[in-house]
Write a protein that holds these residues in place. Structure first.
Motif, PDB file in Angstrom:
ATOM      1  N   SER C 626      50.927 -40.518 103.423  1.00 34.14           N
ATOM      2  CA  SER C 626      49.703 -41.254 103.771  1.00 34.14           C
ATOM      3  C   SER C 626      49.994 -42.747 103.683  1.00 34.14           C
ATOM      4  O   SER C 626      50.752 -43.193 102.826  1.00 34.14           O
ATOM      5  CB  SER C 626      48.608 -40.870 102.778  1.00 34.14           C
ATOM      6  OG  SER C 626      47.742 -41.954 102.573  1.00 34.14           O
ATOM      7  N   THR C 627      49.406 -43.532 104.587  1.00 32.23           N
ATOM      8  CA  THR C 627      49.657 -44.973 104.568  1.00 32.23           C
ATOM      9  C   THR C 627      49.020 -45.643 103.366  1.00 32.23           C
ATOM     10  O   THR C 627      49.284 -46.784 103.063  1.00 32.23           O
ATOM     11  CB  THR C 627      49.124 -45.673 105.835  1.00 32.23           C
ATOM     12  OG1 THR C 627      47.770 -45.285 106.020  1.00 32.23           O
ATOM     13  CG2 THR C 627      49.946 -45.315 107.037  1.00 32.23           C
ATOM     14  N   ASN C 628      48.179 -44.911 102.666  1.00 33.83           N
ATOM     15  CA  ASN C 628      47.559 -45.512 101.481  1.00 33.83           C
ATOM     16  C   ASN C 628      48.498 -45.654 100.317  1.00 33.83           C
ATOM     17  O   ASN C 628      48.151 -46.209  99.306  1.00 33.83           O
ATOM     18  CB  ASN C 628      46.355 -44.666 101.025  1.00 33.83           C
ATOM     19  CG  ASN C 628      45.145 -45.004 101.872  1.00 33.83           C
ATOM     20  OD1 ASN C 628      45.032 -46.102 102.364  1.00 33.83           O
ATOM     21  ND2 ASN C 628      44.265 -44.047 102.029  1.00 33.83           N
ATOM     22  N   GLU C 629      49.669 -45.076 100.450  1.00 35.96           N
ATOM     23  CA  GLU C 629      50.562 -45.116  99.304  1.00 35.96           C
ATOM     24  C   GLU C 629      51.351 -46.401  99.205  1.00 35.96           C
ATOM     25  O   GLU C 629      52.316 -46.466  98.495  1.00 35.96           O
ATOM     26  CB  GLU C 629      51.546 -43.954  99.393  1.00 35.96           C
ATOM     27  CG  GLU C 629      50.927 -42.650  98.962  1.00 35.96           C
ATOM     28  CD  GLU C 629      51.893 -41.497  99.181  1.00 35.96           C
ATOM     29  OE1 GLU C 629      51.426 -40.360  99.258  1.00 35.96           O
ATOM     30  OE2 GLU C 629      53.105 -41.757  99.287  1.00 35.96           O
ATOM     31  N   GLN C 630      50.960 -47.384  99.915  1.00 34.66           N
ATOM     32  CA  GLN C 630      51.760 -48.603  99.877  1.00 34.66           C
ATOM     33  C   GLN C 630      50.918 -49.779  99.409  1.00 34.66           C
ATOM     34  O   GLN C 630      50.479 -50.583 100.202  1.00 34.66           O
ATOM     35  CB  GLN C 630      52.338 -48.910 101.251  1.00 34.66           C
ATOM     36  CG  GLN C 630      53.249 -47.784 101.723  1.00 34.66           C
ATOM     37  CD  GLN C 630      53.662 -48.032 103.150  1.00 34.66           C
ATOM     38  OE1 GLN C 630      53.905 -49.172 103.540  1.00 34.66           O
ATOM     39  NE2 GLN C 630      53.717 -46.973 103.937  1.00 34.66           N
ATOM     40  N   PRO C 631      50.709 -49.868  98.124  1.00 33.40           N
ATOM     41  CA  PRO C 631      49.922 -50.984  97.642  1.00 33.40           C
ATOM     42  C   PRO C 631      50.726 -52.281  97.645  1.00 33.40           C
ATOM     43  O   PRO C 631      51.933 -52.260  97.486  1.00 33.40           O
ATOM     44  CB  PRO C 631      49.604 -50.587  96.198  1.00 33.40           C
ATOM     45  CG  PRO C 631      50.759 -49.756  95.805  1.00 33.40           C
ATOM     46  CD  PRO C 631      51.246 -49.061  97.037  1.00 33.40           C
ATOM     47  N   ILE C 632      50.055 -53.326  97.820  1.00 34.50           N
ATOM     48  CA  ILE C 632      50.692 -54.630  97.639  1.00 34.50           C
ATOM     49  C   ILE C 632      50.227 -55.173  96.295  1.00 34.50           C
ATOM     50  O   ILE C 632      49.051 -55.443  96.105  1.00 34.50           O
ATOM     51  CB  ILE C 632      50.314 -55.608  98.765  1.00 34.50           C
ATOM     52  CG1 ILE C 632      50.910 -55.128 100.079  1.00 34.50           C
ATOM     53  CG2 ILE C 632      50.834 -56.991  98.437  1.00 34.50           C
ATOM     54  CD1 ILE C 632      50.712 -56.111 101.205  1.00 34.50           C
ATOM     55  N   GLY C 633      51.165 -55.275  95.372  1.00 30.60           N
ATOM     56  CA  GLY C 633      50.838 -55.679  94.007  1.00 30.60           C
ATOM     57  C   GLY C 633      49.974 -56.907  93.869  1.00 30.60           C
ATOM     58  O   GLY C 633      48.972 -56.892  93.173  1.00 30.60           O
ATOM     59  N   PRO C 634      50.332 -57.992  94.498  1.00 25.69           N
ATOM     60  CA  PRO C 634      49.570 -59.226  94.278  1.00 25.69           C
ATOM     61  C   PRO C 634      48.093 -59.090  94.609  1.00 25.69           C
ATOM     62  O   PRO C 634      47.263 -59.740  93.998  1.00 25.69           O
ATOM     63  CB  PRO C 634      50.235 -60.231  95.222  1.00 25.69           C
ATOM     64  CG  PRO C 634      51.610 -59.732  95.403  1.00 25.69           C
ATOM     65  CD  PRO C 634      51.538 -58.259  95.307  1.00 25.69           C
ATOM     66  N   VAL C 635      47.778 -58.237  95.563  1.00 23.96           N
ATOM     67  CA  VAL C 635      46.367 -58.091  95.919  1.00 23.96           C
ATOM     68  C   VAL C 635      45.580 -57.588  94.721  1.00 23.96           C
ATOM     69  O   VAL C 635      44.489 -58.047  94.429  1.00 23.96           O
ATOM     70  CB  VAL C 635      46.206 -57.121  97.104  1.00 23.96           C
ATOM     71  CG1 VAL C 635      44.736 -56.838  97.349  1.00 23.96           C
ATOM     72  CG2 VAL C 635      46.837 -57.715  98.346  1.00 23.96           C
ATOM     73  N   GLN C 636      46.188 -56.623  94.026  1.00 22.33           N
ATOM     74  CA  GLN C 636      45.470 -56.082  92.878  1.00 22.33           C
ATOM     75  C   GLN C 636      45.254 -57.129  91.809  1.00 22.33           C
ATOM     76  O   GLN C 636      44.179 -57.228  91.222  1.00 22.33           O
ATOM     77  CB  GLN C 636      46.249 -54.919  92.267  1.00 22.33           C
ATOM     78  CG  GLN C 636      46.261 -53.695  93.132  1.00 22.33           C
ATOM     79  CD  GLN C 636      47.269 -52.708  92.624  1.00 22.33           C
ATOM     80  OE1 GLN C 636      48.412 -53.062  92.371  1.00 22.33           O
ATOM     81  NE2 GLN C 636      46.844 -51.479  92.465  1.00 22.33           N
ATOM     82  N   ILE C 637      46.309 -57.899  91.570  1.00 19.64           N
ATOM     83  CA  ILE C 637      46.168 -58.872  90.482  1.00 19.64           C
ATOM     84  C   ILE C 637      45.143 -59.930  90.860  1.00 19.64           C
ATOM     85  O   ILE C 637      44.338 -60.362  90.044  1.00 19.64           O
ATOM     86  CB  ILE C 637      47.526 -59.502  90.091  1.00 19.64           C
ATOM     87  CG1 ILE C 637      47.301 -60.571  89.046  1.00 19.64           C
ATOM     88  CG2 ILE C 637      48.211 -60.159  91.218  1.00 19.64           C
ATOM     89  CD1 ILE C 637      47.483 -60.118  87.693  1.00 19.64           C
ATOM     90  N   ILE C 638      45.174 -60.327  92.102  1.00 17.96           N
ATOM     91  CA  ILE C 638      44.186 -61.321  92.521  1.00 17.96           C
ATOM     92  C   ILE C 638      42.790 -60.757  92.370  1.00 17.96           C
ATOM     93  O   ILE C 638      41.878 -61.428  91.904  1.00 17.96           O
ATOM     94  CB  ILE C 638      44.430 -61.770  93.973  1.00 17.96           C
ATOM     95  CG1 ILE C 638      45.689 -62.601  94.025  1.00 17.96           C
ATOM     96  CG2 ILE C 638      43.259 -62.579  94.495  1.00 17.96           C
ATOM     97  CD1 ILE C 638      46.080 -63.001  95.410  1.00 17.96           C
TER      98      ILE C 638
END
Lengths: 247, 176, 774
Positions: C626-638
């Protein structure tokens, strides 16, 4: 009900009743159109009585009925509405709102009561004229003399055509000449049929203008006299006594 | 009288009427008293006959130099007599407190009522004097009012004191 | 002196509410300031610090083990002037499976006996290093991506015997990017390595150079290495500048966000503290008069008031700074985690000190100035005034509102502007709170869009990766056969060199309609026929190209002209990439078939079932996820930092409003009593007080929305420029009118709530006692 104000065994205690009652079982009736003076030293309960009649406070026991409204158990909001429609206040220290102009000050009770703007304006203009302060309408209270301020207060008191005007030491903060003017205005209103309750410690003031003097002492009505216009001659009242001049 | 005669020569009856009018009815004198006083003043050299003869062939008097000086001295002299208290009420108070019954309350209340009515009446007189332009009488009536006020305050003070004594007796007296 | 202290303490005890409010607000402000300062301080140059701490390798080189020996490689350090050498460690490609789940294709295994060493230390963040057979250590980044935990067993399926390995530790590798973007290394002991190697091992060597070597130095070193050995001995290399820049981008995103927020927070805090403190002193003129009548000199008056304010402020500042540091820790952990850095455990006291000292100074000045003004009044004037004279500016407002507005509201609105300075500072605080919320909202949505543009996760649900060896036609057929397939876009990759840019450019060739996959076109259009291409701004600038230009592209000896028809948005290689259609790519690299397939499913399709079915057709060659498995870390921290700071700022703004309204009602005690006597019901009194708060809130809200939008735009622009792209309009226009309206409306609600309590207290003013006195 013919009486305008009726207190029946009205009592007000503070501090849970351990202290002496500020007002103790007072029964009193005041009729329409009367000018009544409430007299007494400080601590006699006259401010408490005024509070109860004005609906600024509720009795601890007994009944208070003013202009047909039973104030005994009314809510704060209902008391507020009662006050603005039926009572007019004239205080010793005028108590005008400093940030409002004279005109705005006079209009406050009318606006609180929801009177239509045009009617309120007309009435306020009429009152200011009548009391001789029409030219001060746009000024702020701090720029007026004591006498003018008290007259503004009177205009404010009258704007809703109250059933009862409560005057609490109205001349206390004024010099004697101005005080006389203010009392004359009050007396004039009385002559036109306005009921006035005058609270004061000044016996001369009370007896000069009121036809009925209620004296309070220790929270109770001590004396309730109607004073007549006896038309007594000077000689019945005063005798200048001579003295021997020693040589 | 000396003061009146220093102003202008007057006959005896004129002195009486003028005096009474000046005091606005608060002091009535009888004519005999007037003449007796006139005689004494003349004897003391403070007034003298002025010669003119008026109605009823009575003499007119006027003040002498000495009399004028005497009058002016008296004018300048402040009143240092002891305070006069109306005897009735004070005696009643002193006596009634000895018997210690409740009638004192009623007495004081009644006196109070009298004071109030008196104040009202004096106010009316004051107003009338004002209208008549008699400023001097206005001051007189004002003075009287102040005295009545003082009496009133004294009555209130008595009431206060009595109440205090009662509560003292109640709390200090009987044991539970 | 003692008398002053006694008095000051007595006052503090008496005015408990006021003391509590001062304490709370200074606490919040100090906490926010400390948080902001700590985050800024510790996220500046995090990569460099971690790199130095871990003694990272400036240059990593892979030597083909079949052409050079270990000893030869080990001696290369001196040859190129390296100050230290790490390794050589054996390295080989690997394919891992956990149960039936395939774990990525870009994986390699390295034999290394211990994580420390001269160069490229690895920092263990969980578990321990491998110590014997069957044990392995992986990167934290990989563990996050595939949710692998300690104790999981994976099998190396690249080797026939499929040996099983148990995960015993997680480490952070400074020599690699994040798991989704680069090659992933796994470590086993050197003894274990031969069992896992596929037979073409490399030697990995890491070199460190003195100082900070630049690109030229590293290129020269690499050239020298190549020259020292037979051709083909150097199998590949990585230099640290690439990762540094990568980190630089994500870090700049973070730092800019934090900077923006911190400025907000500090601004709001300053405004509130000054407002509150000066307001308290202004209300106490009468007291000043009393003090002076008793014989205090102006200096003593100032001292008393300043002391009164400083006492609770000191407690609040210290507690707040401590709290701020505490809260910063998990955020810092998240931040270093997101950046792929080892956790930074150094606790710096400097931000705390700065926050406390500056905060106290502020409070002292804010108290001293009005106290000085009061102190210079003559006692009688101060006594008479009671409080500082109020402006009658409210009357203009009332006149504007006319006689139709209910009196209680009109009086409340007018009162809001009675003291212009206080009103201004309060509006400022509200403005900051509203702007922050707007900013947070926008940043979140914009970054989501950026993420979607880079991962297509918003448009296509399933991503299929094909191994070489399995035909493209089979994949296409499988996907076409699935009824849930709505659309497939296939992508082939190759490196292409264009004239004007020296490095080969990663090129994606699309088959199918890629326009709906979430790619953002900044200007121009998508390609419509062979020979047309899109490129991001950085590449266009570097190659001096504009839309409409034609450039020659070469790969493997073949050349074809490309016409630039549009500017694309792509962060890969910092804006150096090309989008073309598949025929164009194949004309340069024939036989290069798609290896990625983006699948858009029909609405209502069961994604997991679909994935299972497709994967089952060729489990060894296809990776379906699934394409959802690719988080971008900085987005979460922001997101988390934004959320925390936004909440804090809203609380500060609300506290500021509360305080202003409280002061205002205390000053208007007498007026309120008069109004009540004249017949204002308790409800009307509350309405009047709330109107005051609303008036300030409305203005703050109206001004705050454009301020927040402006700052948001500035940040997003800076962000995009730093990744080598122009700013796509879509990332700027993220606000719906509803959102922009909802924020200030919410602000008004908060304002009303803040004013409610003081309103109720005001409604309970005792009337007659107040009116009978002067």
């Amino acid at each position: 009900m013919s009486a305008l104000v009726e207190l029946r065994e009205a009592t007000r205690v503070y501090n849970g009743g351990s202290a002496r009652a500020a007002l103790d079982g007072v029964t009193l009736e005041i009729g329409l159109g009367e000018l009544t003076a409430i007299m007494g030293p400080s601590g006699s309960g006259k401010s408490t009585l005024l509070n109860l009649v004005a609906g600024l406070d509720r009795p601890s026991s007994g009944r208070v009925v003013v202009d047909g409204a039973d104030l005994t158990n009314m809510s704060e909001a209902a008391l507020a509405r009662f006050r603005r429609q039926r009572i007019g206040f004239v205080f010793q220290f005028f108590n005008l709102l400093p940030s409002l102009t004279v005109r705005e000050n006079v209009l406050v009770p009318a606006q609180l009561a929801g009177m239509p703007a045009g009617k309120a304006e007309a009435r306020s203009r009429e009152l200011l004229d009548r009391l001789g302060i029409a030219e001060t309408a746009g000024r702020f209270p701090s720029r007026l003399s004591g006498g003018q301020q008290q007259r503004v207060a009177m205009a404010r008191a009258l704007i809703n055509s109250p059933a009862l005007v409560l005057a609490d030491e109205p001349t206390g903060a004024l010099d004697s000449a101005t005080g006389v003017q203010v009392m004359e205005l009050l007396t004039e209103l009385h002559r036109e049929g306005q009921a006035i309750l005058l609270v004061t410690h000044d016996a001369k003031l009370a007896t000069r203008h009121a036809e009925r003097v209620v004296s309070l002492f220790d929270g109770k009505v001590f004396d309730d006299s109607r004073l007549s216009r006896s038309g007594a001659a000077a000689g019945d009242l005063v005798r200048v006594v001579g003295q021997e001049v020693q040589r | 009288m000396l003061g009146l005669l220093a102003e202008e020569p007057l006959h005896g009856y004129e002195v009486k009427s003028r005096f009474e009018r000046m005091l606005g009815g608060t002091w009535e004198v009888n004519i005999g008293q007037v003449y007796a006083t006139l005689q004494r003043l003349e004897r003391d050299g403070l007034i003298e006959a002025s010669g003119a003869r008026g109605d009823r062939n009575k003499l007119a008097y006027r003040a002498t130099e000495a009399g004028r000086r005497e009058f002016e001295d008296w004018l300048a002299y402040p009143d240092q007599e002891p305070q006069q208290l109306r005897e009735g009420i004070y005696l009643k108070l002193l006596l009634a407190s000895r018997t210690g019954d409740g009638s004192l309350d009623a007495l004081l209340t009644g006196q109070r009522r009298v004071c109030l009515q008196r104040l009202r009446d004096l106010a009316a007189l004051e107003e009338q004097a004002q209208r008549d332009g008699r400023d001097d009488l206005v001051l007189l009536f004002k003075g009287a009012s102040f005295h009545v006020e003082a009496d009133l305050r004294w009555v209130d003070a008595c009431l206060d004191e009595l109440a205090r004594r009662q509560t003292d007796r109640r709390t200090g007296g009987d044991a539970p | 002196m003692k008398a002053l202290l006694t008095k000051a303490f007595a006052d503090l005890k008496r005015r408990r509410l006021q003391t509590a409010v001062v304490l709370l607000i200074v606490l919040l402000a100090s906490g926010t300031a400390t948080l902001a300062l700590t985050l800024i301080q510790q996220t500046s140059d995090p990569y460099d610090r971690a790199f130095e701490a871990q003694r990272g390798a400036h240059l990593q080189v892979y030597f083909d083990a079949s052409r050079v020996s270990r000893e030869q490689v080990a001696a290369t350090g001196d040859l190129i002037g390296a100050s230290a050498t790490g390794g050589p460690f054996p390295l080989s490609g690997i394919h891992l499976e956990r149960g039936t789940q395939k774990l990525e294709a870009n994986t390699q295994v390295q034999g290394r006996d211990q994580p420390g060493g001269q160069v490229a230390q690895l920092r263990l963040v969980a578990g321990r290093w491998a110590s014997g057979p069957g044990e392995m250590v992986l990167t934290r980044s990989f563990a996050d991506l595939y949710k692998v935990s300690l104790g999981d067993v994976v099998a190396d399926v690249a080797v026939a015997s499929k040996p099983a390995l148990r995960v015993v530790g997680e480490a952070v590798d400074m020599g690699a990017g994040s798991a989704d973007l680069s090659t992933n290394t796994f470590w086993v002991t050197e003894a274990q390595f031969p069992a896992l190697s596929t037979g073409h091992p490399d030697w990995w060597v890491g070199y460190r150079f003195p100082g900070h070597p630049d690109d030229a130095t590293l290129s020269r070193a690499l050239d020298r290495l190549k020259a020292a050995f037979p051709s083909g001995a150097v199998d590949g290399s990585v230099n640290y500048l690439l990762f540094r820049t990568l980190f630089g981008i994500t870090n700049s995103i973070l730092t800019n966000t934090l900077l923006a927020f911190s400025v907000f927070a500090l601004g709001a805090s300053v405004a509130i503290v000054v407002n509150m403190v000066s307001g308290i002193v202004l209300a106490a003129y009468r007291e000043v008069g009393v003090l002076k009548a008793l014989g205090c000199t102006p200096v003593q008056v100032v001292a008393i008031f300043t002391f009164q304010m400083l006492m609770p402020a000191l407690v609040g500042a210290i507690v707040g700074a401590a709290l701020g540091t505490l809260i910063a820790q998990p955020l810092l952990q998240q931040s270093s985690h997101a950046l792929g850095l080892p956790p930074d455990t150094t606790l710096s006291v400097l931000p705390d000190l700065v926050a406390v000292v500056v905060g106290l100074l502020l409070v002292a000045v804010a108290a001293a100035l009005p106290a000085l003004r009061a102190g210079r009044l003559s006692p009688s004037r101060a006594l008479a005034m009671g409080t500082a004279p109020a402006h009658t500016g409210g009357s203009r407002v009332r006149r504007l509102l006319g006689t139709r507005t209910p009196r209680s509201l009109a009086l409340g609105f007018g009162e809001a502007f009675a003291r212009p300075v206080r009103a201004g500072l309060t509006v400022l605080a509200v403005l900051v709170g509203v702007a922050t919320v707007v900013f947070a909202l926008g940043a979140r949505q914009s970054l989501d869009k950026v993420q979607a543009a880079n991962t297509q996760q918003g448009s296509a649900q399933v991503l299929v990766q094909r191994e070489q060896g399995y035909p493209d036609a089979s994949v296409t057929a499988t996907l076409a056969a699935e009824p849930d397939t709505a659309r497939v876009v296939a992508v082939a990759l190759n490196a292409v060199t264009i004239v004007g840019y020296s490095q080969p450019v990663s090129t994606q060739g699309f088959r199918g309609d890629a326009t709906k996959l979430g790619y953002l076109v900044i200007s121009g259009r998508w390609f419509q026929k062979p020979g047309e291409a899109l490129a991001p701004k950085a590449l266009l600038d570097d190659a001096h190209l504009h839309i409409g230009d034609t450039v020659a592209a070469t790969a493997g000896g073949r050349s074809t002209p490309l016409t630039i028809v549009g500017e694309s948005y792509s962060v890969s290689n910092f804006g150096h990439s090309l989008f073309v259609d598949l025929p164009t790519l194949q004309s340069l690299a024939p036989g290069q078939n798609p290896i990625y397939y983006y699948v858009v499913l029909r609405p209502g399709a069961d994604m997991s079932a679909y994935i299972r079915r497709v994967s089952a057709t060729a489990p060894d060659f296809l990776t379906v996820k699934s394409t959802n498995e690719q988080p971008i870390g900085p987005v979460q921290i922001i997101d988390s930092v934004t959320a925390v700071l936004a909440v804090v700022l809203v609380v500060i703004a609300a506290a500021g409003l509360f305080n202003t309204v409280l002061l205002s009602t205390r000053e208007r005690l007498r007026d309120t009593a008069i109004l009540k006597a004249l017949g204002m019901t308790p409800g009307q009194v509350v309405a009047m007080v709330i109107a005051t708060a609303l008036a300030l809130g409305v203005i703050g809200g109206i001004l705050g929305v454009p301020a927040g939008v402006a700052i948001f735009r500035a940040l997003i622009t800076a962000l995009n420029v730093s990744t080598g792209n122009d700013v796509p309009q879509q990332t700027l226009e993220v606000f719906t009118p509803l959102q922009l309206l909802a924020v200030p409306v919410l602000g008004l609600v908060v304002a009303a709530l803040a004013a409610f309590l003081p309103g109720r207290w005001s409604a309970r003013t005792p009337v007659v006692q107040v009116l009978r006195s002067e």
